[in-house]
Scaffold this motif. Structure first.
Motif, PDB file in Angstrom:
ATOM      1  N   ARG A 174       0.849  -1.195   0.000  1.00 38.57           N
ATOM      2  CA  ARG A 174       0.000   0.000   0.000  1.00 38.57           C
ATOM      3  C   ARG A 174       0.886   1.246   0.000  1.00 38.57           C
ATOM      4  NH1 ARG A 174      -2.159  -3.228   4.017  1.00 38.57           N
ATOM      5  NH2 ARG A 174      -1.320  -1.822   5.580  1.00 38.57           N
ATOM      6  N   PRO A 175       0.336   2.394  -0.387  1.00 42.03           N
ATOM      7  CA  PRO A 175       1.122   3.627  -0.333  1.00 42.03           C
ATOM      8  C   PRO A 175       1.735   3.805   1.057  1.00 42.03           C
ATOM      9  CG  PRO A 175      -0.916   4.017  -1.498  1.00 42.03           C
ATOM     10  CD  PRO A 175      -1.013   2.626  -0.911  1.00 42.03           C
ATOM     11  N   GLY A 176       3.003   4.189   1.071  1.00 48.39           N
ATOM     12  CA  GLY A 176       3.706   4.389   2.331  1.00 48.39           C
ATOM     13  C   GLY A 176       4.496   3.186   2.793  1.00 48.39           C
ATOM     14  N   ASP A 177       4.144   1.984   2.293  1.00 52.67           N
ATOM     15  CA  ASP A 177       4.898   0.786   2.663  1.00 52.67           C
ATOM     16  C   ASP A 177       6.318   0.890   2.131  1.00 52.67           C
ATOM     17  OD1 ASP A 177       2.643  -0.284   3.866  1.00 52.67           O
ATOM     18  OD2 ASP A 177       2.387  -1.918   2.426  1.00 52.67           O
ATOM     19  N   ILE A 232       7.234   2.768  -6.531  1.00 56.23           N
ATOM     20  CA  ILE A 232       7.145   4.231  -6.483  1.00 56.23           C
ATOM     21  C   ILE A 232       5.859   4.698  -7.166  1.00 56.23           C
ATOM     22  CG2 ILE A 232       8.187   6.357  -7.354  1.00 56.23           C
ATOM     23  CD1 ILE A 232      10.922   4.965  -6.860  1.00 56.23           C
ATOM     24  N   ASP A 233       5.536   4.095  -8.311  1.00 55.27           N
ATOM     25  CA  ASP A 233       4.307   4.466  -9.018  1.00 55.27           C
ATOM     26  C   ASP A 233       3.068   4.238  -8.160  1.00 55.27           C
ATOM     27  OD1 ASP A 233       5.707   5.252 -11.262  1.00 55.27           O
ATOM     28  OD2 ASP A 233       5.302   3.406 -12.396  1.00 55.27           O
ATOM     29  N   LYS A 234       3.136   3.252  -7.264  1.00 55.19           N
ATOM     30  CA  LYS A 234       1.995   2.938  -6.406  1.00 55.19           C
ATOM     31  C   LYS A 234       2.026   3.718  -5.084  1.00 55.19           C
ATOM     32  CE  LYS A 234      -0.760  -0.930  -4.798  1.00 55.19           C
ATOM     33  NZ  LYS A 234      -0.883  -2.368  -4.629  1.00 55.19           N
ATOM     34  N   GLY A 235       3.036   4.576  -4.900  1.00 52.09           N
ATOM     35  CA  GLY A 235       3.100   5.402  -3.706  1.00 52.09           C
ATOM     36  C   GLY A 235       3.910   4.810  -2.565  1.00 52.09           C
ATOM     37  N   GLY A 236       4.647   3.746  -2.847  1.00 54.85           N
ATOM     38  CA  GLY A 236       5.487   3.134  -1.822  1.00 54.85           C
ATOM     39  C   GLY A 236       6.877   3.743  -1.791  1.00 54.85           C
ATOM     40  N   VAL A 237       7.664   3.295  -0.850  1.00 58.94           N
ATOM     41  CA  VAL A 237       9.052   3.698  -0.697  1.00 58.94           C
ATOM     42  C   VAL A 237       9.902   2.481  -1.046  1.00 58.94           C
ATOM     43  CG1 VAL A 237      10.813   4.468   0.947  1.00 58.94           C
ATOM     44  CG2 VAL A 237       8.465   5.344   1.115  1.00 58.94           C
ATOM     45  N   ALA A 238      10.879   2.665  -1.927  1.00 54.17           N
ATOM     46  CA  ALA A 238      11.742   1.557  -2.338  1.00 54.17           C
ATOM     47  C   ALA A 238      13.196   1.877  -1.981  1.00 54.17           C
ATOM     48  CB  ALA A 238      11.609   1.304  -3.841  1.00 54.17           C
ATOM     49  N   VAL A 239      13.855   0.902  -1.364  1.00 51.19           N
ATOM     50  CA  VAL A 239      15.244   1.041  -0.943  1.00 51.19           C
ATOM     51  C   VAL A 239      15.972  -0.235  -1.328  1.00 51.19           C
ATOM     52  CG1 VAL A 239      16.782   1.258   1.068  1.00 51.19           C
ATOM     53  CG2 VAL A 239      14.631   2.515   1.004  1.00 51.19           C
ATOM     54  N   ASN A 240      17.211  -0.097  -1.794  1.00 54.61           N
ATOM     55  CA  ASN A 240      17.960  -1.310  -2.073  1.00 54.61           C
ATOM     56  C   ASN A 240      18.762  -1.710  -0.833  1.00 54.61           C
ATOM     57  OD1 ASN A 240      20.549  -0.110  -2.082  1.00 54.61           O
ATOM     58  ND2 ASN A 240      20.567   0.129  -4.299  1.00 54.61           N
ATOM     59  N   PRO A 241      19.279  -2.940  -0.792  1.00 51.86           N
ATOM     60  CA  PRO A 241      19.987  -3.404   0.402  1.00 51.86           C
ATOM     61  C   PRO A 241      21.248  -2.621   0.739  1.00 51.86           C
ATOM     62  CG  PRO A 241      19.282  -5.273  -0.916  1.00 51.86           C
ATOM     63  CD  PRO A 241      19.034  -4.037  -1.732  1.00 51.86           C
ATOM     64  N   ASP A 297      15.853   3.247   9.563  1.00 54.62           N
ATOM     65  CA  ASP A 297      15.536   4.058  10.745  1.00 54.62           C
ATOM     66  C   ASP A 297      14.760   5.313  10.373  1.00 54.62           C
ATOM     67  OD1 ASP A 297      16.651   2.247  12.508  1.00 54.62           O
ATOM     68  OD2 ASP A 297      18.541   3.346  12.722  1.00 54.62           O
ATOM     69  N   ARG A 298      15.134   5.969   9.265  1.00 54.11           N
ATOM     70  CA  ARG A 298      14.399   7.161   8.821  1.00 54.11           C
ATOM     71  C   ARG A 298      12.948   6.805   8.489  1.00 54.11           C
ATOM     72  NH1 ARG A 298      19.460   8.840   6.949  1.00 54.11           N
ATOM     73  NH2 ARG A 298      19.366   7.853   4.916  1.00 54.11           N
ATOM     74  N   TRP A 299      12.764   5.695   7.776  1.00 52.43           N
ATOM     75  CA  TRP A 299      11.406   5.274   7.427  1.00 52.43           C
ATOM     76  C   TRP A 299      10.615   4.926   8.686  1.00 52.43           C
ATOM     77  CZ3 TRP A 299       8.488   0.796   7.899  1.00 52.43           C
ATOM     78  CH2 TRP A 299       7.301   0.775   7.164  1.00 52.43           C
ATOM     79  N   LEU A 300      11.238   4.202   9.601  1.00 50.67           N
ATOM     80  CA  LEU A 300      10.556   3.833  10.852  1.00 50.67           C
ATOM     81  C   LEU A 300      10.172   5.070  11.659  1.00 50.67           C
ATOM     82  CD1 LEU A 300      12.693   0.760  11.938  1.00 50.67           C
ATOM     83  CD2 LEU A 300      10.285   0.730  11.223  1.00 50.67           C
ATOM     84  N   ALA A 301      11.051   6.060  11.704  1.00 47.19           N
ATOM     85  CA  ALA A 301      10.755   7.288  12.447  1.00 47.19           C
ATOM     86  C   ALA A 301       9.550   8.015  11.851  1.00 47.19           C
ATOM     87  CB  ALA A 301      11.978   8.209  12.452  1.00 47.19           C
TER      88      ALA A 301
END
Length: 164
Positions: free
Chosen positions: A74-77, A91-100, A149-153
């Motif tokens: 969902r958006p924000g995940d 990203i198109d669906k409103g999520g946050v993507a991070v690589n390892p 940590d930034r995302w969790l905050a």
């Protein structure tokens, strides 16, 4: 969303290619922050027993895990992946993507990353040896932990589990 899906933002992991050290960081964060982490893969993956850590096995096939992640997120995940096309879909669906390695994919850098990926794929298709990714270092682990940590905050107040 079905009744079994948590309402708070959660983490989805493209599990087939995620380094075990990154999974360990995610597992600790799941318990600490009471955030759901779901590993999605074409095979069974080990994980510690936890109410916050789940694994989902999808049938084998090109992009099956990716499709499952995009369908369920969902958006924000947060989605952890090295797969650039999957990151673009997230990203198109409103999520946050991070690589390892802790690099966040954004709308601003996605076109360049997709273009470079396609270029490298063309080179490999023509028989050019392009080499693999650089070795995974402690600084990569730290960069990932910092992004997490930034995302969790940002989502800390949304992760209230009823009854706790």
């Amino acid at each position: 969303m079905n009744a079994a899906e948590p309402a708070s933002p959660q983490v989805w992991v493209d599990g087939d290619a995620c380094p075990s050290v990154i999974k360990a960081i995610l597992f600790r964060a799941a318990e600490r922050a009471k955030i759901y982490v779901t590993l999605v893969a074409n095979q069974s993956l080990s994980r510690p027993p936890s109410r916050y850590i789940r694994a989902m096995v999808v049938r084998g096939g090109l992009d099956e895990a990716d499709n499952e992640i995009v369908e369920r997120m969902r958006p924000g995940d947060l989605v952890v992946t090295q797969d650039i096309p999957l990151a673009a879909r997230v990203i198109d669906k409103g999520g946050v993507a991070v690589n390892p390695r802790g690099e966040r994919y954004t709308p601003d850098n996605m076109a360049e990353r997709l273009s470079m990926r396609n270029f490298m794929e063309e080179l490999r298709g023509a028989g050019v040896q392009t080499g693999g990714p650089s070795a995974f270092h402690a600084r990569d682990r730290q960069a990932f932990a910092n992004q997490l940590d930034r995302w969790l905050a940002q989502h800390a107040t949304k992760n209230i589990v009823p009854g706790e």
